[in-house]
Design a protein around this motif. Structure first.
Motif, short mmCIF file in Angstrom:
data_model
loop_
_atom_site.label_atom_id
_atom_site.label_comp_id
_atom_site.label_asym_id
_atom_site.label_seq_id
_atom_site.Cartn_x
_atom_site.Cartn_y
_atom_site.Cartn_z
N CYS A 17 -40.75 21.85 66.32
CA CYS A 17 -40.14 23.02 66.96
C CYS A 17 -41.10 23.61 68.00
O CYS A 17 -40.80 24.60 68.65
CB CYS A 17 -39.73 24.07 65.94
N GLU A 35 -39.65 29.00 60.12
CA GLU A 35 -38.59 28.03 59.79
C GLU A 35 -37.97 28.28 58.43
O GLU A 35 -36.78 28.10 58.26
CB GLU A 35 -39.16 26.60 59.83
N HIS A 56 -36.60 20.26 66.71
CA HIS A 56 -36.35 19.78 65.34
C HIS A 56 -36.10 18.27 65.30
O HIS A 56 -35.64 17.75 64.30
CB HIS A 56 -35.18 20.53 64.66
ZN ZN Z 1 -37.29 25.67 64.62
#
Ligand code: ZN
Ligand code: ZN
Length: 374
Positions: free
Chosen positions: A95, A130, A346
């Motif tokens: 990410c 997350e 992701h």
């Molecule tokens: Zn993320």
């Protein structure tokens, strides 16, 4: 601005920091090495450093100016994502939180080198974006009580912004998870009239949830994402079904309505067959609520570095950053930075153009300069 030129010359150092963080992918609330590294770098840059915020891996650096003024915060998240690749558990910074932390750290270093004139700069490295819980843990520490304004930054997939493009208002939506346990009554398959089939209840619920309507001017969606019921026997009326639902809405008001309607659809749907539903709102994140003055600050910085700024970019993803405005009542803006990032966030093979890191450091340095120095 001399310091923008100087940041160009810091490219090697920026890439070194990024490489170090990239090679240390740690999961939410387990960012031990990452937070130690960042704390050490802040310390070297002469920040007052607070580690283990609220018993977590959170780190804050504080720099105070000689004159009174606003308290400005820059926030980056630190956690990586867990993947299973070829049967092996691996953590990957897919990410780009390693990039976010790099940009905030290097901007902090640049500002410390110049020295701030007024107010206070707080640099926040937040754990566990997350897995959620990170932002709320930082707020609960009280260390943000005096913060007037906070800005965050995140790389964007190429579909939202290309290298050299950035938005001062990345508009995340709100997302929530709701689960339900449908309780019927078990019976022999030959005598269904003596039982209550939990699957019948679940089917009614799926349809009721799919029929939910909100104002179509606000993007939203709700869908069943989990349904398990029945055991190994095919001749038993199942008494239990477990269900899960993913809820998305672009505004917090729409999300409130969506949660109420979803809970109602689950309870009433189960009731149509005489079953009961135990509904649990598992949690989620609020949608973006930005301050126009803070957006204007970020826009000015983007224009100074990239020439022009994109308008607000609407993204369906969620971010726990928005607890700082909705719960913490801090004025916020969130920069979405283009980086030619492919194939997407992701994705285990996520890649981007590292030139974006230099641009991000410049944008963040510029806006702090604007508020606390110029
Ligand atoms: Zn993320
Ligand atoms: Zn992220």
């Amino acid at each position: 601005m001399d310091f923008l030129e100087r940041i160009n010359n810091d490219k090697e150092k920026i890439l070194q920091v990024f490489t170090t963080l990239h090679q240390t992918p740690e999961l939410g609330f387990q960012e031990v090495k990452t937070s130690q590294f960042l704390a050490q770098k802040l310390h070297e840059a002469k920040f007052k450093v607070i580690s283990n915020i609220n018993g977590t891996t959170g780190v804050m650096g504080i720099l105070e100016g000689p004159e009174p003024g606003p308290v400005l915060a820059l926030r980056a998240d630190m956690d990586a994502l867990a993947f299973k690749i070829n049967g092996k558990d691996v953590n990957i910074h897919a990410c780009g939180h390693d990039a976010n932390s790099t940009m905030v750290l290097m901007a902090a270093g640049e500002i410390a080198r110049i020295g701030i004139k007024r107010g206070t700069l707080k640099i926040l490295f937040q754990p566990a974006e997350e897995v959620l819980g990170g932002a709320e843990a930082m707020l609960a520490s009280g260390l943000l009580d005096d913060v007037n304004e906070m800005l965050g930054i995140h790389l964007r997939p190429i579909q939202e912004a290309k290298l050299g493009q950035a938005t001062p208002a990345l508009c995340h939506g709100s997302s929530y998870i709701v689960t339900a346990k449908i309780k019927g009554l078990a019976a022999h398959g030959a005598r269904p009239h003596l039982g209550i089939n939990a699957i019948d209840g679940a089917a009614a619920i799926v349809n009721a949830v799919n029929a939910i309507k909100l104002n179509p001017a606000v993007p939203f969606s709700v869908k069943t994402t989990k349904l398990t019921a029945g055991g190994n026997a095919y001749n038993i009326i199942p008494d239990i079904a477990e269900m899960g639902f993913d809820l998305r809405a672009q505004t917090n008001t729409a999300m409130e309505q969506l949660i109420t309607k979803t809970c109602n659809a689950i309870e009433k749907g189960a009731a149509t067959v005489g079953a009961e539903a135990e509904v649990i709102i598992r949690g989620g994140v609020p949608g973006a609520e930005y301050d126009q003055g803070t957006i204007a600050l970020a826009k000015k910085a983007i224009e100074a570095v990239l020439g022009e700024a994109l308008g607000p970019v609407i993204t369906p993803g969620g971010e726990d950053f928005h607890y700082y405005s909705t719960k913490g009542k801090i004025k916020t803006a969130y920069i979405g930075l283009g980086a030619d990032l492919v194939p997407g966030l992701h994705h285990p093979e996520m890649k981007f153009n590292p030139e974006a890191l230099v641009q991000g450091v410049k944008i963040l340095s510029y806006l702090v300069y604007e508020r606390l120095i110029s």
